[in-house]
Write an enzyme that holds these catalytic residues in place. Structure first.
Site, PDB file in Angstrom:
ATOM      1  CB  CYS A 100      -0.926   0.014   1.217  1.00 17.67           C
ATOM      2  SG  CYS A 100      -2.019  -1.413   1.329  1.00 17.67           S
ATOM      3  CG  HIS A 142      -1.128   3.234   4.643  1.00 13.96           C
ATOM      4  ND1 HIS A 142      -1.147   1.914   4.245  1.00 13.96           N
ATOM      5  CD2 HIS A 142      -0.367   3.270   5.764  1.00 13.96           C
ATOM      6  CE1 HIS A 142      -0.444   1.181   5.080  1.00 13.96           C
ATOM      7  NE2 HIS A 142       0.045   1.980   6.020  1.00 13.96           N
TER       8      HIS A 142
END
Length: 609
Positions: free
Chosen positions: A102, A163
Site C-alpha cells: 500500500c 496511508h
C-alpha cells in the site's frame, strides 16, 4: 428558445439526429457563441472538441485482485458497475503498480515516481507505514497531482484511505497530511484497515513480534514470581531491593510495548475530517455509509467544477467489514461479499456523477493499489483476492499477481467505448495524464517516471511510451520488463523471487507475506526470463537453449538497469525503523492523551443504507 434551453455553459445537447450526444464547450464561451455553435452542430452533425477542464474522478480499491472483476474474466463474482464502466470506456490489460504494498504503491501513484525516489521504499522488513504516530511519510518536497491541479483552480478532495503519514515532529504539524499534499478536503482514514480495528479478530499489526513480546513478558513475570517465592521460602538469599528491581524492570518492559500494541484500535483505527478526528476508534458498521455520503456530498458541492476527487476505498482490505445487505450474498464468502459491496459503491458514486449531469465532462478511472493477498486466510476461509492467471500476489515485487492491477478509463465522446489496450502502462501514468488534462505542468526539477496516457487512450498512438519498467520489492530490484518495440515480444527478467511456503504453494503462507530479501528469497544468475506475450502466467522460464535471443535480451535489460540506477539519488528513508515506530508525542488524539476516544459523527449523522 427551444435551442437555448438545451444549451448551457458547458454542454450542447440534441435529443435526436446525428448530434444526439452531449458536447462539452469551454465555460468561457458566451451564450451567443454557444447558441451559434449548437445550431451549427445540430445542422451538420459535427463533433465539438473538448476545450474545458474536465472533472477528474479517481477510484482506487485496496488489495483487489485483477481476477476479482467480471470484465477481467471473473464469472463468479458480480461486479456489474465496474464492468459497465469498462464497456463505456477503455480497459487496460497490462496496468502495473510500482510496488506490491500500500504505502509505496500509493506514493508512486500520487507523485508519478518510483517510491525509491522519494524514500518510500524500505530496505528493512517494514515496507509500509505502521502507525499514525510514526514520523515517516510522503516527503513535503514531493509534488502530488493534487498540488498541480489545485494550482490550476481545481477543488481537490480525498475520501477514504491515505496511508502516507501524518506528522513529523509534533502532534499537530501535519507535515504528511493530505492537506499538505494538495487536497483541499480530506475525509477518511489516515492509516489503513487492520484486523486490530475490529474486536475479536486476531491481531494483524506485527503479529509475530507481538507474540514474542508477550512470551518474553510471561517469562519475565514467571522469573520475578519465582524469585519472590524463593525469597519468601528462604530458598533464595536475594535482597528485596533486587526483587523490586526485577519487578520494576519487568513492568517497564511490559508497559513499553503494550502501550502501543495493546491499543492499536485507538491509535490507528480513526476517522478524520481535514485536521479533526471524528471517530476514535472507528465504528466500522457505519464507515461505508459515511464514506459514500462524503463522496456524494463533495460531488454535489463542486458540481460546477472543475474538481479532482480521489476516492480511496477501504475495501477490500481485511477485516472485510461488510453491510448486512451484502452478507452471504456472494459465492465467495466474506471476501466476495466485500467485493460486491465495493462494486455497488462504485455504482452509487457514478450515479451521483450522472445525476449532476457531469458524466460527459468527467475523466473517470478505476484501479487497485496492487494485487490481492493470497496469504489472507481465516481457517479454511480465503480473505484475500484472486489474481487470475497471474502468479503470486500482494507483497511480491516481481511476479505479475502482485503488481498487475485493473485499469479502466471512461470519458464519453473522448475515449472510444468498449475498447481494450494491451500495452504496458503504470499507475504512475495517472500523474502526468491528469496534470495535462488540468492544464498543469509536471515538475521539471525531478525525474517523473509516469507517461501521459491520453494519446494511447484516444487511439492516436498504438504503443506505450514505456520501454522498460522496473519492479521493486522495497528498495530491492526484483524484476524488469522490456517492451521490445520492433516485435511483439514482452520480456521480463527476474533477478530475485520469493521462496514459497510450502514449496510450490504460490505464496508465503508460513510468513504471512513474502519478504524482499534474506533467506526467504532466491537470487537468479542468470535471471529468470519470460516472454509475457507468450507466457503471461510466467509458468515456463526461457533458457539459452530454448530462446536464441536470451543473451541479447538479458544484456539489453542489464544496460537499462544501469541507466536507471544512474538516475537515482540518495534521499532520507521514510520507512526506516526510527520513522515507523510508534511515538506517543505524535499520536493523533481527540481528547487529552492518552485518553483518546470520541464519536463526533453520531448515529444521526448518516442514514443506514
Amino acid at each position: 428558445m427551444g435551442v437555448a434551453r438545451q444549451c448551457s455553459a458547458a454542454t450542447c445537447t440534441k435529443e435526436k439526429g446525428p448530434c444526439s450526444e452531449t458536447i462539452p464547450f469551454s465555460r468561457r464561451s458566451s451564450p451567443a457563441t454557444l447558441l451559434a455553435l449548437c445550431v451549427v452542430l445540430k445542422t451538420c452533425g459535427m463533433s465539438a472538441v473538448v476545450d474545458s477542464k474536465p472533472n477528474i474522478l479517481l477510484i482506487m480499491a485496496d488489495d483487489l485482485g485483477i481476477g476479482d472483476i467480471g470484465c477481467y474474466g471473473n464469472n463468479t463474482l458480480r461486479t456489474p458497475n465496474i464492468d459497465q464502466l469498462a464497456k463505456e470506456g477503455v480497459k487496460l490489460t497490462q496496468h502495473i503498480a510500482a510496488a506490491p504494498l500500500c504505502t509505496p504503491s500509493r506514493a508512486a501513484f500520487l507523485t508519478g515516481r518510483y517510491p525509491i525516489r522519494s524514500g518510500m521504499a524500505s530496505s528493512n522488513g517494514y515496507r509500509a507505514l505502521q502507525w499514525n504516530a510514526g514520523s515517516g511519510g510522503l516527503p513535503v518536497n514531493e509534488t502530488t497531482f493534487a498540488k498541480v491541479l489545485r494550482q490550476q483552480g481545481y477543488a481537490t478532495g480525498l475520501i477514504g484511505k491515505w496511508h502516507q503519514g501524518l506528522n513529523c515532529e509534533a502532534r499537530n504539524d501535519h507535515c504528511h497530511h493530505p492537506s499538505n499534499h494538495g487536497f483541499d478536503y480530506f475525509y477518511g482514514m489516515p492509516f489503513t484497515l487492520l484486523n486490530n480495528c475490529q474486536k475479536n479478530k486476531p491481531p494483524e499489526l506485527d503479529a509475530a513480534l507481538q507474540a514474542k513480546l508477550w512470551l518474553y513478558t510471561q517469562i519475565i513475570a514467571l522469573a520475578v514470581l519465582t524469585i519472590i517465592i524463593g525469597k519468601l521460602t528462604g530458598l533464595l538469599s536475594a535482597s528485596w531491593k533486587i526483587v523490586t528491581y526485577f519487578a520494576l524492570a519487568g513492568s517497564l518492559f511490559f508497559t513499553s510495548w503494550y502501550s502501543s500494541y495493546g491499543f492499536v484500535q485507538y491509535w490507528n483505527c480513526i476517522l478524520m475530517r481535514n485536521y479533526d478526528i471524528t471517530e476514535q476508534p472507528m465504528k466500522l458498521e457505519r464507515t461505508t455509509a459515511l464514506m459514500l455520503k462524503e463522496a456524494v456530498s463533495f460531488i454535489e458541492r463542486n458540481k460546477h467544477g472543475p474538481f479532482l476527487l480521489f476516492i480511496s476505498f477501504l475495501h477490500v482490505h481485511t477485516p472485510l467489514f461488510t453491510m448486512e445487505t451484502f452478507l452471504g450474498k456472494s459465492r465467495h464468502g466474506l471476501y466476495g461479499d466485500n467485493v460486491e459491496e465495493m462494486d455497488w459503491l462504485v455504482g452509487q458514486i457514478l450515479s451521483a456523477i450522472d445525476k449532476e449531469g457531469l458524466k460527459n465532462n468527467t475523466f473517470t478511472y478505476f484501479t487497485s493499489d496492487h494485487g490481492g493477498q493470497l496469504e489472507a486466510q481465516e481457517g479454511k476461509a480465503q480473505l484475500g483476492g484472486w489474481n487470475g492467471i497471474y502468479k503470486g500476489g500482494k507483497g511480491m515485487g516481481g511476479w505479475e499477481g502482485g503488481i498487475r492491477v485493473p485499469g479502466i478509463f471512461r470519458w464519453p465522446g473522448v475515449f472510444p467505448a468498449d475498447s481494450v489496450i494491451d500495452e504496458p502502462t503504470s499507475l504512475m501514468d495517472i500523474y502526468p495524464t491528469v496534470a495535462h488534462l488540468g492544464g498543469g505542468i509536471v515538475p521539471q526539477d525531478r525525474v517523473i517516471d509516469g507517461r501521459n496516457l491520453m494519446p494511447l487512450l484516444q487511439g492516436k498512438v498504438q504503443q506505450s511510451e514505456h520501454e522498460f519498467m522496473f519492479h521493486y520489492c522495497g528498495s530491492y530490484l526484483h524484476a524488469v520488463r522490456w517492451r521490445q518495440k520492433n516485435s511483439g515480444a514482452l520480456w521480463k527478467a527476474h533477478y530475485i523471487t520469493p521462496v514459497f511456503q510450502p514449496e510450490g504453494a504460490g505464496a508465503c503462507y508460513g510468513k504471512g507475506i513474502c519478504p524482499c530479501i534474506g533467506e526467504g528469497v532466491t537470487h537468479h544468475d542468470p535471471p529468470l526470463l519470460f516472454d509475457l506475450s507468450r507466457d503471461p502466467s510466467e509458468a515456463k522460464p526461457l533458457t539459452p537453449g530454448i530462446e536464441p535471443l536470451f543473451d541479447t535480451v538479458i544484456s539489453k535489460i542489464e544496460r537499462a538497469v544501469q541507466e536507471h540506477r544512474r538516475t537515482l539519488t540518495p534521499v532520507p528513508p521514510q520507512l526506516s525503523f526510527f520513522n515507523i515506530i510508534w511515538k506517543p508525542w505524535l499520536q493523533p488524539c481527540c481528547g487529552t492523551f492518552p485518553f483518546c476516544w470520541c464519536d463526533k459523527e453520531g448515529d444521526s449523522a448518516y442514514t443506514a443504507l
